[in-house]
Design a protein around this motif. Sequence first.
Motif, mmCIF file in Angstrom:
data_model
loop_
_atom_site.group_PDB
_atom_site.id
_atom_site.type_symbol
_atom_site.label_atom_id
_atom_site.label_comp_id
_atom_site.label_asym_id
_atom_site.label_seq_id
_atom_site.Cartn_x
_atom_site.Cartn_y
_atom_site.Cartn_z
ATOM 1 N N ALA A 327 24.133 -5.671 68.987
ATOM 2 C CA ALA A 327 24.350 -4.258 68.689
ATOM 3 C C ALA A 327 23.024 -3.659 68.235
ATOM 4 C CB ALA A 327 25.398 -4.100 67.599
ATOM 5 N N VAL A 328 22.751 -2.429 68.672
ATOM 6 C CA VAL A 328 21.460 -1.781 68.398
ATOM 7 C C VAL A 328 21.578 -0.887 67.169
ATOM 8 C CG1 VAL A 328 19.641 -0.319 69.339
ATOM 9 C CG2 VAL A 328 20.954 -1.796 70.875
ATOM 10 N N VAL A 329 20.596 -1.035 66.264
ATOM 11 C CA VAL A 329 20.526 -0.230 65.041
ATOM 12 C C VAL A 329 19.147 0.431 65.009
ATOM 13 C CG1 VAL A 329 20.516 -0.304 62.516
ATOM 14 C CG2 VAL A 329 22.120 -1.737 63.811
ATOM 15 N N LEU A 330 19.118 1.742 64.738
ATOM 16 C CA LEU A 330 17.863 2.500 64.801
ATOM 17 C C LEU A 330 17.489 3.098 63.451
ATOM 18 C CD1 LEU A 330 18.411 4.707 67.997
ATOM 19 C CD2 LEU A 330 17.492 2.388 67.875
ATOM 20 N N THR A 331 16.174 3.109 63.193
ATOM 21 C CA THR A 331 15.585 3.919 62.137
ATOM 22 C C THR A 331 14.485 4.728 62.813
ATOM 23 O OG1 THR A 331 16.090 2.426 60.301
ATOM 24 C CG2 THR A 331 14.144 3.830 60.067
ATOM 25 N N SER A 332 14.521 6.057 62.656
ATOM 26 C CA SER A 332 13.623 6.846 63.503
ATOM 27 C C SER A 332 13.094 8.090 62.811
ATOM 28 C CB SER A 332 14.354 7.274 64.785
ATOM 29 O OG SER A 332 15.204 8.376 64.527
ATOM 30 N N ASN A 333 12.117 8.721 63.478
ATOM 31 C CA ASN A 333 11.538 9.964 62.970
ATOM 32 C C ASN A 333 12.429 11.178 63.254
ATOM 33 O OD1 ASN A 333 11.084 10.124 65.731
ATOM 34 N ND2 ASN A 333 8.848 10.065 65.570
ATOM 35 N N ILE A 341 24.028 2.936 66.829
ATOM 36 C CA ILE A 341 24.289 3.881 67.920
ATOM 37 C C ILE A 341 25.512 3.484 68.735
ATOM 38 C CG2 ILE A 341 21.857 4.503 68.076
ATOM 39 C CD1 ILE A 341 21.714 2.841 70.672
ATOM 40 N N GLY A 342 26.045 2.276 68.495
ATOM 41 C CA GLY A 342 27.255 1.860 69.188
ATOM 42 C C GLY A 342 27.028 1.104 70.475
ATOM 43 N N ASP A 343 25.787 1.074 70.976
ATOM 44 C CA ASP A 343 25.496 0.367 72.221
ATOM 45 C C ASP A 343 25.143 -1.089 71.956
ATOM 46 O OD1 ASP A 343 25.697 2.388 74.336
ATOM 47 O OD2 ASP A 343 24.035 3.362 73.310
ATOM 48 N N THR A 344 25.425 -1.934 72.945
ATOM 49 C CA THR A 344 25.012 -3.331 72.888
ATOM 50 C C THR A 344 24.067 -3.624 74.045
ATOM 51 O OG1 THR A 344 26.953 -4.057 74.169
ATOM 52 C CG2 THR A 344 27.126 -4.097 71.761
ATOM 53 N N VAL A 345 23.114 -4.527 73.801
ATOM 54 C CA VAL A 345 22.119 -4.892 74.808
ATOM 55 C C VAL A 345 21.962 -6.404 74.834
ATOM 56 C CG1 VAL A 345 20.840 -2.725 74.514
ATOM 57 C CG2 VAL A 345 20.149 -4.749 73.209
ATOM 58 N N ARG A 346 21.354 -6.863 75.915
ATOM 59 C CA ARG A 346 20.990 -8.269 76.054
ATOM 60 C C ARG A 346 19.543 -8.323 76.514
ATOM 61 N NH1 ARG A 346 21.487 -10.989 80.693
ATOM 62 N NH2 ARG A 346 23.050 -9.520 81.470
ATOM 63 N N PHE A 347 18.720 -9.146 75.845
ATOM 64 C CA PHE A 347 17.314 -9.265 76.219
ATOM 65 C C PHE A 347 17.182 -10.176 77.431
ATOM 66 C CE2 PHE A 347 16.808 -7.570 72.021
ATOM 67 C CZ PHE A 347 15.634 -6.838 72.090
ATOM 68 N N VAL A 348 16.456 -9.699 78.431
ATOM 69 C CA VAL A 348 16.193 -10.496 79.634
ATOM 70 C C VAL A 348 14.724 -10.884 79.725
ATOM 71 C CG1 VAL A 348 18.133 -9.539 80.924
ATOM 72 C CG2 VAL A 348 15.903 -8.388 81.029
ATOM 73 N N SER A 349 13.900 -10.349 78.808
ATOM 74 C CA SER A 349 12.481 -10.696 78.753
ATOM 75 C C SER A 349 11.989 -10.424 77.340
ATOM 76 C CB SER A 349 11.690 -9.859 79.764
ATOM 77 O OG SER A 349 10.299 -9.958 79.540
ATOM 78 N N LEU A 350 11.080 -11.281 76.863
ATOM 79 C CA LEU A 350 10.495 -11.090 75.538
ATOM 80 C C LEU A 350 9.012 -10.747 75.598
ATOM 81 C CD1 LEU A 350 12.200 -13.988 73.515
ATOM 82 C CD2 LEU A 350 12.952 -11.621 73.817
ATOM 83 N N ARG A 351 8.405 -10.869 76.721
ATOM 84 C CA ARG A 351 6.994 -10.491 76.897
ATOM 85 C C ARG A 351 6.809 -9.856 78.269
ATOM 86 N NH1 ARG A 351 6.863 -11.099 72.206
ATOM 87 N NH2 ARG A 351 5.336 -12.165 70.922
ATOM 88 N N PRO A 352 6.990 -8.527 78.371
ATOM 89 C CA PRO A 352 7.349 -7.586 77.315
ATOM 90 C C PRO A 352 8.846 -7.624 77.016
ATOM 91 C CG PRO A 352 7.161 -6.417 79.382
ATOM 92 C CD PRO A 352 6.770 -7.846 79.667
ATOM 93 N N TYR A 353 9.248 -6.872 75.980
ATOM 94 C CA TYR A 353 10.650 -6.832 75.586
ATOM 95 C C TYR A 353 11.426 -5.927 76.539
ATOM 96 C CZ TYR A 353 9.493 -9.246 71.260
ATOM 97 O OH TYR A 353 9.082 -10.189 70.340
#
Length: 503
Positions: A327-333, A341-353
């Motif tokens: 689950a994605v959590v944001l701190t922003s300007n 934000i309610g969205d979920t993601v899955r990382f498929v690469s770490l370099r780059p993200y």
Amino acid sequence: MGLKATLSQPLARYIVRRYARWQHRPETTQRELLTKLTATAAGTAFGRAHELGSVRTPADLARQVPVRDYEALKPWFDRTQAGEADVLWPGRPLYLAKTSGTTSGTKYIPITKDSIPNHIDGARDALLYYIYRTGRSRFLDGKLIFLSGSPALEMHHGIRTGRLSGIANHHVPAYLRRNQLPSYETNIIKDWETKLERIVDETLGQKMTLISGIPPWVQMYFDRLTARTGRPIKDIFPDFNLFVYGGVNFEPYRAKLFESIGRPVDSIELFPASEGFLAFQDEPGNPGLLLLLNSGIFYEFIPAERFFEPDAPRLTIADVELDRNYAVVLTSNAGLWAYSIGDTVRFVSLRPYRVVVTGRIKHFLSAFGEHVIGEEVEQALREVMAQTPEVEVTEFTVAPLVSDDPATPSRHEWLVEFARPPHDPAAFAAALDNALRRRNTYYDDLRRGNILVPLLLTPLPTGAFQRYMKSMGRLGGQNKVPRLGNDRKVAEGLITDDKRNSK
């Protein structure tokens, strides 16, 4: 090649080089950004209440600022909406992005002077990355259409307020505005179907090269064009060569959309939200979306299966793993602090993200403990459609059928609007059931134990989802039908509407 297309080439190289600077130091970039955000907001009402001035590390943030959704932060948002300054971010917001919430009703997300470049530059840079990777920039010399919400803004306690896509419309670079369709007069029409007819009027006969929007609404636009002319899109717009989309998974719409076009076109996926522009597809053909780490947003990630636990870990990009749902959590300007934000993601690469969007933390189906997510049902449907090439799906949703009668066990119900139905619906349903079992071990366990019986496939007539969305006042723009739910609100709405229209 026209002037715009020519000048875009060196600009694209410059942008890619600038991105490379923070891509070489992603973790440091995020830590420095967090320090800047907390220092800037330390004197605000929220900053004083949460001692942001003493936050130096992600651990400090996690200790002093709990994860909240819109409802939990609403008292702070209400003060901002009422016109009070220095609440969540110095000064007052430049805009309020108006969006629909499932539990909070209408939400008003602040967009500040500092955060507006995140929304505008992200979309621009996605196009420039495409130009850099492919060398193709001629689309900039043709007509571009962005199917979006109305750009007409209202004043809300002295703050300009509207849909995000409408707000962004006011910041389209001047060098593209002459190319942009539809006209302002058409774009502010509130009724989606009336607006769509006017868009068709304005775009027929134009040299359309780029078309952008949420896939189901683009499909509706294509259907109207073909109905009006009797021709596929490739013949109506022979210069159309780039499709830009976001907001939903493209795969369930891909087959029908490209059949409507009549030939392949390049595409770029974006990950925009009212809370911020998070990522874009930086490599054609690579499904991963480049996470923007130097664009005013500090990210935290909570393992999705632990999100609702009181002591759930809050991970930074330095801690995430491949192929795990977060689950994605944001701190922003924009003045959002540890905001879910309610969205979920899955990382498929770490370099780059790079990430792929897997669904919504609240849009999962776990009426029986199976915790099925949107990505799993979409992948299952895609797999079965590949095995049954005659099938085309317009839209679908999945809901639980909970039974108190032992003679009729519980199951999932798939409500599907087919553009072309399967020759053998029973076989199609069985294949869907097996495809989901392979993807979700909990669902498979429930099926093995006969707690759930094979899913029920309920075909819906043409236009069912559009009629339902219209009845809810959510036809067109950025509105989407949820793929999954733990209740039958959407399912019963669709079924009731179907019965009413069949009389």
